[in-house]
Each structure stands twice: as structure tokens, then as C-alpha cells.
Design an enzyme around this catalytic site. Sequence first.
Site, PDB file in Angstrom:
ATOM      1  N   TYR A 110      82.858  -5.165  10.966  1.00 32.90           N
ATOM      2  CA  TYR A 110      81.257  -5.162  10.687  1.00 32.90           C
ATOM      3  C   TYR A 110      80.802  -6.109   9.889  1.00 32.90           C
ATOM      4  O   TYR A 110      81.219  -6.437   8.709  1.00 32.90           O
ATOM      5  CB  TYR A 110      80.637  -3.969  10.196  1.00 32.90           C
ATOM      6  CG  TYR A 110      79.070  -3.830  10.616  1.00 32.90           C
ATOM      7  CD1 TYR A 110      78.412  -4.023  11.831  1.00 32.90           C
ATOM      8  CD2 TYR A 110      78.479  -4.238   9.384  1.00 32.90           C
ATOM      9  CE1 TYR A 110      77.048  -4.256  11.641  1.00 32.90           C
ATOM     10  CE2 TYR A 110      76.826  -4.318   9.298  1.00 32.90           C
ATOM     11  CZ  TYR A 110      76.414  -4.228  10.682  1.00 32.90           C
ATOM     12  OH  TYR A 110      75.264  -4.267  10.720  1.00 32.90           O
ATOM     13  N   TRP A 112      77.743  -9.668   8.974  1.00 35.24           N
ATOM     14  CA  TRP A 112      76.750 -10.588   9.412  1.00 35.24           C
ATOM     15  C   TRP A 112      77.408 -11.968   9.559  1.00 35.24           C
ATOM     16  O   TRP A 112      77.001 -12.942  10.242  1.00 35.24           O
ATOM     17  CB  TRP A 112      75.569 -10.911   8.589  1.00 35.24           C
ATOM     18  CG  TRP A 112      74.489  -9.684   9.276  1.00 35.24           C
ATOM     19  CD1 TRP A 112      74.625  -8.314   9.387  1.00 35.24           C
ATOM     20  CD2 TRP A 112      73.127 -10.018   9.769  1.00 35.24           C
ATOM     21  NE1 TRP A 112      73.408  -7.753   9.863  1.00 35.24           N
ATOM     22  CE2 TRP A 112      72.740  -8.676  10.202  1.00 35.24           C
ATOM     23  CE3 TRP A 112      72.367 -11.288   9.738  1.00 35.24           C
ATOM     24  CZ2 TRP A 112      71.326  -8.622  10.487  1.00 35.24           C
ATOM     25  CZ3 TRP A 112      71.183 -11.154   9.957  1.00 35.24           C
ATOM     26  CH2 TRP A 112      70.500  -9.981  10.544  1.00 35.24           C
TER      27      TRP A 112
HETATM   28  N1  LIG Z   1      65.054 -10.557   2.557  1.00 32.41           N
HETATM   29  C1  LIG Z   1      65.982  -9.860   3.524  1.00 32.41           C
HETATM   30  N2  LIG Z   1      65.624  -9.541   4.785  1.00 32.41           N
HETATM   31  C2  LIG Z   1      66.505  -8.798   5.226  1.00 32.41           C
HETATM   32  C3  LIG Z   1      67.758  -8.494   4.974  1.00 32.41           C
HETATM   33  C4  LIG Z   1      68.157  -8.789   3.767  1.00 32.41           C
HETATM   34  O1  LIG Z   1      69.363  -8.671   3.503  1.00 32.41           O
HETATM   35  N3  LIG Z   1      67.341  -9.576   2.872  1.00 32.41           N
HETATM   36  N4  LIG Z   1      68.600  -7.633   5.803  1.00 32.41           N
HETATM   37  C5  LIG Z   1      68.039  -7.533   7.343  1.00 32.41           C
HETATM   38  C6  LIG Z   1      68.746  -6.423   7.871  1.00 32.41           C
HETATM   39  S1  LIG Z   1      70.450  -6.660   8.361  1.00 32.41           S
HETATM   40  C7  LIG Z   1      68.143  -5.281   8.498  1.00 32.41           C
HETATM   41  S2  LIG Z   1      68.873  -4.053   9.438  1.00 32.41           S
HETATM   42  C8  LIG Z   1      66.433  -5.273   8.071  1.00 32.41           C
HETATM   43  C9  LIG Z   1      66.602  -3.961   7.582  1.00 32.41           C
HETATM   44  O2  LIG Z   1      64.963  -3.439   7.606  1.00 32.41           O
HETATM   45  P1  LIG Z   1      64.516  -1.923   6.874  1.00 32.41           P
HETATM   46  O3  LIG Z   1      65.507  -1.022   7.034  1.00 32.41           O
HETATM   47  O4  LIG Z   1      63.209  -1.834   7.490  1.00 32.41           O
HETATM   48  O5  LIG Z   1      64.275  -2.467   5.439  1.00 32.41           O
HETATM   49  P2  LIG Z   1      64.451  -1.875   3.870  1.00 32.41           P
HETATM   50  O6  LIG Z   1      64.073  -3.081   3.077  1.00 32.41           O
HETATM   51  O7  LIG Z   1      65.582  -0.909   3.734  1.00 32.41           O
HETATM   52  O8  LIG Z   1      63.416  -0.864   4.307  1.00 32.41           O
HETATM   53  C10 LIG Z   1      61.830  -1.202   4.335  1.00 32.41           C
HETATM   54  C11 LIG Z   1      60.883  -0.429   3.633  1.00 32.41           C
HETATM   55  O9  LIG Z   1      60.988   1.157   3.976  1.00 32.41           O
HETATM   56  C12 LIG Z   1      60.675   1.898   2.697  1.00 32.41           C
HETATM   57  N5  LIG Z   1      61.035   3.029   3.024  1.00 32.41           N
HETATM   58  C13 LIG Z   1      62.492   3.531   2.539  1.00 32.41           C
HETATM   59  N6  LIG Z   1      62.511   4.948   2.867  1.00 32.41           N
HETATM   60  C14 LIG Z   1      61.321   5.330   3.398  1.00 32.41           C
HETATM   61  C15 LIG Z   1      60.807   6.621   3.645  1.00 32.41           C
HETATM   62  O10 LIG Z   1      61.647   7.350   3.780  1.00 32.41           O
HETATM   63  N7  LIG Z   1      59.576   6.632   4.357  1.00 32.41           N
HETATM   64  C16 LIG Z   1      58.801   5.268   4.294  1.00 32.41           C
HETATM   65  N8  LIG Z   1      57.623   5.640   4.731  1.00 32.41           N
HETATM   66  N9  LIG Z   1      59.230   4.426   3.757  1.00 32.41           N
HETATM   67  C17 LIG Z   1      60.440   4.129   3.308  1.00 32.41           C
HETATM   68  C18 LIG Z   1      61.022   0.806   1.542  1.00 32.41           C
HETATM   69  O11 LIG Z   1      60.095   1.183   0.813  1.00 32.41           O
HETATM   70  C19 LIG Z   1      61.484  -0.103   1.960  1.00 32.41           C
HETATM   71  O12 LIG Z   1      61.010  -1.529   1.360  1.00 32.41           O
HETATM   72  O13 LIG Z   1      66.287  -6.040   7.139  1.00 32.41           O
HETATM   73  C20 LIG Z   1      66.419  -7.458   7.363  1.00 32.41           C
HETATM   74  N10 LIG Z   1      65.784  -8.392   6.582  1.00 32.41           N
HETATM   75  N1  LIG Z   2      72.865   1.230   0.400  1.00 31.31           N
HETATM   76  C1  LIG Z   2      72.385   0.532   1.627  1.00 31.31           C
HETATM   77  N2  LIG Z   2      73.594  -0.010   2.142  1.00 31.31           N
HETATM   78  C2  LIG Z   2      73.274  -0.722   3.217  1.00 31.31           C
HETATM   79  C3  LIG Z   2      72.178  -1.012   3.701  1.00 31.31           C
HETATM   80  C4  LIG Z   2      71.079  -0.415   3.087  1.00 31.31           C
HETATM   81  O1  LIG Z   2      69.657  -0.469   3.608  1.00 31.31           O
HETATM   82  N3  LIG Z   2      71.258   0.579   2.037  1.00 31.31           N
HETATM   83  N4  LIG Z   2      71.732  -1.797   4.744  1.00 31.31           N
HETATM   84  C5  LIG Z   2      72.914  -1.866   5.670  1.00 31.31           C
HETATM   85  C6  LIG Z   2      72.761  -3.074   6.594  1.00 31.31           C
HETATM   86  S1  LIG Z   2      71.156  -2.802   7.601  1.00 31.31           S
HETATM   87  C7  LIG Z   2      73.679  -3.977   6.845  1.00 31.31           C
HETATM   88  S2  LIG Z   2      73.142  -4.902   8.015  1.00 31.31           S
HETATM   89  C8  LIG Z   2      74.644  -4.144   6.220  1.00 31.31           C
HETATM   90  C9  LIG Z   2      75.454  -5.772   5.957  1.00 31.31           C
HETATM   91  O2  LIG Z   2      76.521  -5.771   5.476  1.00 31.31           O
HETATM   92  P1  LIG Z   2      77.447  -7.186   5.815  1.00 31.31           P
HETATM   93  O3  LIG Z   2      76.988  -7.761   7.022  1.00 31.31           O
HETATM   94  O4  LIG Z   2      78.825  -6.749   5.564  1.00 31.31           O
HETATM   95  O5  LIG Z   2      76.932  -7.841   4.597  1.00 31.31           O
HETATM   96  P2  LIG Z   2      77.017  -9.538   4.124  1.00 31.31           P
HETATM   97  O6  LIG Z   2      76.817  -9.548   2.705  1.00 31.31           O
HETATM   98  O7  LIG Z   2      75.992 -10.366   5.016  1.00 31.31           O
HETATM   99  O8  LIG Z   2      78.547  -9.853   4.527  1.00 31.31           O
HETATM  100  C10 LIG Z   2      78.934 -10.957   5.351  1.00 31.31           C
HETATM  101  C11 LIG Z   2      80.272 -11.410   4.494  1.00 31.31           C
HETATM  102  O9  LIG Z   2      80.612 -12.566   5.383  1.00 31.31           O
HETATM  103  C12 LIG Z   2      80.893 -13.689   4.732  1.00 31.31           C
HETATM  104  N5  LIG Z   2      80.952 -14.800   5.598  1.00 31.31           N
HETATM  105  C13 LIG Z   2      79.977 -15.709   5.653  1.00 31.31           C
HETATM  106  N6  LIG Z   2      80.255 -16.870   6.384  1.00 31.31           N
HETATM  107  C14 LIG Z   2      81.533 -16.370   6.714  1.00 31.31           C
HETATM  108  C15 LIG Z   2      82.589 -17.255   7.628  1.00 31.31           C
HETATM  109  O10 LIG Z   2      82.365 -18.215   8.302  1.00 31.31           O
HETATM  110  N7  LIG Z   2      83.797 -16.645   7.748  1.00 31.31           N
HETATM  111  C16 LIG Z   2      84.114 -15.412   7.236  1.00 31.31           C
HETATM  112  N8  LIG Z   2      85.343 -14.799   7.301  1.00 31.31           N
HETATM  113  N9  LIG Z   2      83.244 -14.662   6.287  1.00 31.31           N
HETATM  114  C17 LIG Z   2      82.047 -15.089   6.387  1.00 31.31           C
HETATM  115  C18 LIG Z   2      79.969 -13.623   3.528  1.00 31.31           C
HETATM  116  O11 LIG Z   2      80.812 -14.392   2.569  1.00 31.31           O
HETATM  117  C19 LIG Z   2      80.038 -12.060   3.264  1.00 31.31           C
HETATM  118  O12 LIG Z   2      80.996 -11.880   2.361  1.00 31.31           O
HETATM  119  O13 LIG Z   2      74.691  -3.546   4.892  1.00 31.31           O
HETATM  120  C20 LIG Z   2      74.292  -2.361   4.897  1.00 31.31           C
HETATM  121  N10 LIG Z   2      74.465  -1.550   3.618  1.00 31.31           N
HETATM  122 MO   LIG Z   3      71.201  -4.755   9.088  1.00 30.76          MO
END
Ligand SMILES: Nc1nc2c(c(=O)[nH]1)N[C@H]1C(S)=C(S)[C@@H](COP(=O)(O)OP(=O)(O)OC[C@H]3O[C@@H](n4cnc5c(=O)[nH]c(N)nc54)[C@H](O)[C@@H]3O)O[C@H]1N2
Ligand SMILES: Nc1nc2c(c(=O)[nH]1)N[C@H]1C(S)=C(S)[C@@H](COP(=O)(O)OP(=O)(O)OC[C@H]3O[C@@H](n4cnc5c(=O)[nH]c(N)nc54)[C@H](O)[C@@H]3O)O[C@H]1N2
Ligand SMILES: [Mo]
Length: 762
Positions: A110, A112
Site C-alpha cells: 500500500y 501513494w
Molecule cells: N495537505 C494534504 N492533503 C491531503 C493529504 C495529505 O497528506 N496532505 N492526504 C490525502 C489523503 S490520502 C486522504 S485519504 C485525505 C483524507 O481526508 P480526511 O480523512 O477528511 O482528512 P483529515 O485531515 O484526516 O480529516 C479532516 C478533518 O476531520 C476532522 N475530524 C476528525 N475526527 C472528527 C470527528 O470525529 N468528527 C468531526 N466532525 N470531525 C472530525 C479533523 O478536525 C480533520 O481536520 O486527505 C488528502 N489530502
Molecule cells: N494516524 C493516521 N494514520 C494514517 C492516516 C491518518 O489520517 N491518521 N491516514 C492514512 C491515509 S488516508 C493514507 S492514504 C496513508 C498514506 O500512507 P502512504 O501512502 O504509505 O504514505 P506516503 O508517505 O505517501 O508513502 C509513499 C512512499 O513512496 C515513496 N516513493 C515516492 N516515489 C516513489 C517511487 O517512484 N518509487 C518507490 N519505490 N517509492 C516511491 C515515498 O518516498 C514514500 O516513502 O496513511 C494513512 N495513515
Molecule cells: Mo488516504
Amino acid sequence: MSTARSSLTHWGAFTATVADGDIAAVRPWGEDTDPAPALGNLPGSVRHVSRVTTPAVRRGWLRDGPGPSSRRGADEFVAVSWDELVELLSGELRRVIGVHGNEAIFGGSYGWSSAGRFHHAQSQVHRFLNCLGGYTFSRHSYSLGATGVIMPRVVGTHDDLFKRSTQWDVIVEHTGLMVCFGGVALKNTGVNHGGTTAHPAREALDRYARKGGRVVSVSPLRDDFTGACDWWPVRPGTDVAVMLGLAYVLATEGLADEAFLESHCTGYRRFERYLLGLDDGVPKTPRWAAEICGLDADQLVELARQMAAERTLVTVSWSLQRTRFGEQAPWMGLTLAAMLGQIGLPGGGFGHGYGSMNEPGLTPLRCGLPRLPQGVNPVRSFIPVAAVSDMLLHPGEPFDYNGARLTYPDIRLVYWAGGNPFHHHQNLPRLRRALHRPDTVVVHDPYWTAMARHADIVVPSTTFAERDDLSGSRNDPVLMAMPKLTEPYAHSRDDYDTFAALASALGVGAEFTEGRTSAQWLRHMYQTWSRTLDFEVPTFDEFWAHGHLRLPTEPGLTLLSEFRSNPHRHRLATPSGRIEIFSADIDGFGYDDCAGHPRWFEPAEWLGGELAQRYPLHLLANQPVTRLHSQLDGGAASQRSKVAGREPIRMSPGDARARGLTDGDVVRVFNDRGACLAGVVVDEALRPQVVQLATGAWYDPLDPSDPDSLCVHGNPNMLTDDLGTSSLARGCTGAHALVQVEKFTGEAPPVRAYERPVLAAR
Ligand SMILES: Nc1nc2c(c(=O)[nH]1)N[C@H]1C(S)=C(S)[C@@H](COP(=O)(O)OP(=O)(O)OC[C@H]3O[C@@H](n4cnc5c(=O)[nH]c(N)nc54)[C@H](O)[C@@H]3O)O[C@H]1N2
Ligand SMILES: Nc1nc2c(c(=O)[nH]1)N[C@H]1C(S)=C(S)[C@@H](COP(=O)(O)OP(=O)(O)OC[C@H]3O[C@@H](n4cnc5c(=O)[nH]c(N)nc54)[C@H](O)[C@@H]3O)O[C@H]1N2
Ligand SMILES: [Mo]
């Protein structure tokens, strides 16, 4: 000599100036009116000190051979040549497959990785492992673990909720009231899987406000909505109670749309018995809800009436389902919208993920995108993605998932390319113990992430900047060329070339490459794709020379409008063909943590529970403002956000005062699972008793040989649990944890997470 070229990341398109083998500066793509701050991490990323410069093998593995080891994460690494790497790794793959079978390889991988469609590491590793006869895979995502299982069962789709969501222009024109559970966090709209060339959410919400549209942002954080709104600082984890309280008013004041519930839904009456408390003796009144959620009962009544009177959009952020019982919030949000009867009407109904990703609200492409075929995986064994530690710790044991009883496979080799489990997985001390189990852990990454440090075999990958690629995403109108910006750093190689060499050593070279170089693959993918289109596109060379290509989109969408207009012709892919407010299937599974209709389950970790006596602060581990996950955490934008060199933890003034804390203090954040350090930011934007520590600080154990060691940098997954949302989806529960915070006294240990490990001589 410097040159300027455009390219694409998950967090936006840009033009880079390149000098001395690195990105020197970036300028946002011309049409992007709201570029993501994470672009600021790109300069210096190619030659960053944390790059993996050479293939490397853990000393103990090299000396003793494959086998379980508690030295992972604490051992030395030895540099090897590419030839040695290919020999060792292909030999180990051959051994594991020969002795244990393909099922013994966990290739879920898993993550990104990069935005490029060809050099997408996870696609590459899947294609490679399929050529070898397959692997144990993982289902769904950390993003949408609960949604991915519950929503297809109750509304017939998961993907279309985002891809074909009600568009911003439709909202601006038609919506009168947005009730946003989890707000609409603009920080998150910076990002889109596969990249994005425009970020229109902010501007759309401005237009909406200027038209007089009203927003109620139900969130523990004020800044989950930018601009004017009614902020309802809810207790985390209690949104389902809020929604039930609102639903109760609709049901008892004759405001529920009975006709819609009859014609487009099934099972409302069963749910209504629960709502009214006919069976359990607990009517889910606004007063009942207020007790749980900490909001005002009269305000709930007032809001429910307004929701029925106005064109109302109920939105649920993805974060709400990344918690224990996370299936309930999107299901209950859908149910509330169904009771309002506005699903499928322009600007009304339900939305999931506005402010979670850029995609919701954007216009979908009228066509697909070029893609790399991944082949077919003959192995049937899989896990729900966030069960990785469980799988490694409990081989051969049964578990429940989505109505099935499955068994964890016995994994011998873990293969990770393009993801960082030390970023994405919960309960890192447990993950570390789980990673002691397999015989071999292989990681491809450009950087020495914590996952690379816990590997036996580390394969140095190039970054997107060091190779030609192309990308686009399904809700963005531009296909972008991603030309190589600079030469591969040190001994790094494209994942494709590594897999091609391994495939060749294992006798499946021709199957993997089909005789193509990367350059030939790009051209082939583009040409194959162009033949599927019902419109003309330029030749590959013309596209490449121009740098991007505009594609047709489908404007004006309203989610589920076709279903609304004719529910017989446009049946949903649910058993009843309708929205399932009661699901006989889910009911039939007999789970005690997910019932036949949405309901309130009291989680173990919430401010109203017993555990809050010991751990009185509710931690939100949300997405970071200044980066994507853990990617480029060493970059300038991310580093500027740190406090005393640690990840910032925000807390309300009262909670800080009670602990004698002020801005800039280093604190220890802890619970029964683990602890990390963080740097204090006092902020009135937080509900009292709530603290917020974003994900993405690189895991940095004070004592690398101790799985329970303090993380000195601020990785919140030291504190979160990996229990799973429920037996239904077993999704990620990383969003929440109860914690305590105390001042860290003494000298704070240095952050060493980005330092390249010293490579020992043989
Ligand atoms: N800048 C930036 N943007 C991203 C990402 C990133 O790493 N950086 N990651 C991307 C990815 S992979 C994903 S999946 C999405 C995730 O998107 P989300 O899961 O929606 O993102 P979060 O920032 O975890 O949560 C959004 C807000 O929900 C609120 N929240 C948390 N728990 C609760 C609750 O129980 N009730 C209510 N009402 N609110 C709550 C928190 O205050 C939080 O700021 O974001 C994407 N966008
Ligand atoms: N506590 C908590 N945990 C969370 C979340 C949360 O809200 N709270 N959010 C979750 C969510 S929504 C997501 S999507 C995940 C994200 O979790 P990940 O997708 O595992 O996080 P990234 O940091 O994007 O990891 C991508 C990795 O790919 C590497 N990479 C970039 N380019 C390349 C390439 O060309 N080749 C290879 N081999 N590697 C490369 C980067 O250096 C990095 O280490 O985290 C989850 N974890
Ligand atoms: Mo995500």
C-alpha cells in the site's frame, strides 16, 4: 546551466527550475489559483541527505540468511552492487516461492508513491509479482477502508460517490445550506491521487458565501472550514449521535420525506424503530444526542427544521470513517440525506469527501487515462489493507471480514514499493514486532524512510524527477507529460528497471517487459489509450512536445440524479436496487460491531468514556497541511512547520494552561500503546480537550533496538490503535486516540530521522 520544465505531483502541477542535478525552484502551474503549500518541499528533494544512494542489505540477513529477526530497524546495512542485489533478491524470491508458494509473499504494498502512471511503484510491483505467479494482496485503502465496504452495500457504489459527486458549480447555484460533518478542510483539497492541475474548492466556497449560502461546520477544529460558517465544536467521534438527533426531529415533526423513503429506499421503518427507541427504550432525541456530542439540543432542533426547509447538502468527511465504528458516519449521513428527500436534486442530498481530497466537486473526464496493465493475480489470499500487523502476528488464524470468515496466510516475504507503513499504519510498536516475523522484508524507496530502515533488502528508487512519465487523474481535465528533470541521483534506478532485471533473472523477463523499455512503454500506453477514445488526440510526440493535453469533461453533475429521476431504470447495485437504510445482508452477518442499520456505538476511546479519566485529551491525527503524508518531510515547507524541531501539536489555551505549557514547549504525548515528543502550538481553533497532531513526521525512535521506544519527532501512529473499524470492513482507525500530554523536561533528544544510515564495510 538551469532549465525549466513542467511536471506533476499528487499535490499539483508546477514548473521547475533545475540546477546542479536538483530542483532549484518551483512555480505553480499557470492555471492553478490555489496551489498546495507542499510544492515548497520539492526544491532540494533529489539530492536530499535522506536519499538511498546504493543498494543495501541488512548485515544480519547477509550473514545469517533469511529468517525472523528482532534486529530489523536496529542493525547495520552493507552496501552491495546492483549485480549482487539482483542475485540475492531473485534467489530469495525463488526460495520463498519454491518452499512456501506465492501466497507466502505479501505484495499488497500500500502507498501513494509518485503521481506518474507508468512509474507508479505499486503498479510495478504488482505486475512484477503477477509475472512470478502472484502474491497475497490487500483490499481497499487507508483513506476509505470503511466506506469502501459499507457504501457499495448500501448505495451500490464507492467510487462514484467521489468521481460523480455533485459539482461545485451546482452547489454554488442551488445549495442553500451545507451541513458539513468534518468541515470542508481546504488543506486536504491540495491533494489528488494522480495529480491535479487546479484547486477550485476555495474559490467555489467564496462564491457560495457571496450568494448567501450558509455552512454549518460540525468539527472539533474551527479551521476545518475557511471563511464564515457556524462552527459547531463537536466532541470527536460523536457525529453519528448528532445525525441521529437531527433525524429524530425530522421523523417526529413530520419533516421526513416519506414518499422518497418509500420510492428510493428500503428499510426506513426498521431504522425508525431504533431512532424512536421503540425496541431499546432510548429515543435518539436531540437531548440524548446533546449529552453525547457536547452540542446544544435546541440548536439541533433548529438546524433540523432548517435542513428540511432549505436545499441542503449533508457532507461527511473521510476522516469520520477512519475511526472505530467508522462505517456508521457515512451510512448515517446518507440516511439523514435520504430522510430530507433531496438526494439527486441539484445541490441537495449527500456528499462524502468534500475537503478530504480535491476530487469531490470536480468534473469527471469523459474518458479513461493511459494505464499500465498489472496482469492477473492467481493467488486468492488477501487481507483488508489495515490488517497488516494482525496478519504477520497471527498466521493461520481466522478473522471476520465483510460477511466472510477468512484465514491469515503465513507470510515469509514482505515486498514494499511506493509506500511507508511507518507512516500509514497504526500502533507502531506492534507493527515493529510484526515486522520481526517474516524471513525477509524488501523495500524500494528513494529515501531512507523508517520502512527502509526496517528492511533486509533496500532498493534505491529514482524519484519522479529523474525519469520520464505521464499522469492525470479522473477528475482533472489535463493529461500531463512528466519529463525527466534531472539525472538519477547516485546509484538509484527506476523501479521498472529493477523489476526488469529481477524478472529476467527469474526467467520471466519477456513477460514483464514485453520487450519494451520505459520510453517504449510510455508511447505504448499512450497509443493504446488513444485507440479507446471517441475523439482525436495528438500523436504521442506532439503530446510530449507540447507537455500537456486537455481532455473533455462532464460538467453539471448531481450525485445520483439519474437514480432519482428513475429508480427502476437506474437501479443501484444494492440487493434491493435502492438505498439500503436497513441491509438484510449486513444484519445477517450477526456482528456486534456493525448492525443492519446505522446506529450509535460507543467507542472505547472518546471523551465521554471511562478511559478519558486516565487519558483526558482526544487526539486528532489528521492529514498534514504542509506535505503529502510522510513524503518530503525533510523539505522546506514541512520543516518550516516544525516546532522546536518536532511535529507541532495544537491544543486549546485552557488545556495548555492546565499543564503549564506555552508555545514552543516540547511535550511528551502518551497513552498505553506508546509515546512521542511534539512541539506545542496553543490555538483557539480547537475544542477544549482536543489536541491535533498531523501524520507524517518520520518515525524516530530514541532507542532503535526497542520497539516501545519513544519517537522523538512526533509520529502520531505511536498512539493510534489498529483494531479496525468493525468486523465488516476492518478499516483503518488512525484518525483518533485518547492521550495525555505533559511537559518534556530535560534536554530534548535530537531528531535524526533524515540522517542516512552509515553503511558498514563488509
Ligand atoms: N495537505 C494534504 N492533503 C491531503 C493529504 C495529505 O497528506 N496532505 N492526504 C490525502 C489523503 S490520502 C486522504 S485519504 C485525505 C483524507 O481526508 P480526511 O480523512 O477528511 O482528512 P483529515 O485531515 O484526516 O480529516 C479532516 C478533518 O476531520 C476532522 N475530524 C476528525 N475526527 C472528527 C470527528 O470525529 N468528527 C468531526 N466532525 N470531525 C472530525 C479533523 O478536525 C480533520 O481536520 O486527505 C488528502 N489530502
Ligand atoms: N494516524 C493516521 N494514520 C494514517 C492516516 C491518518 O489520517 N491518521 N491516514 C492514512 C491515509 S488516508 C493514507 S492514504 C496513508 C498514506 O500512507 P502512504 O501512502 O504509505 O504514505 P506516503 O508517505 O505517501 O508513502 C509513499 C512512499 O513512496 C515513496 N516513493 C515516492 N516515489 C516513489 C517511487 O517512484 N518509487 C518507490 N519505490 N517509492 C516511491 C515515498 O518516498 C514514500 O516513502 O496513511 C494513512 N495513515
Ligand atoms: Mo488516504
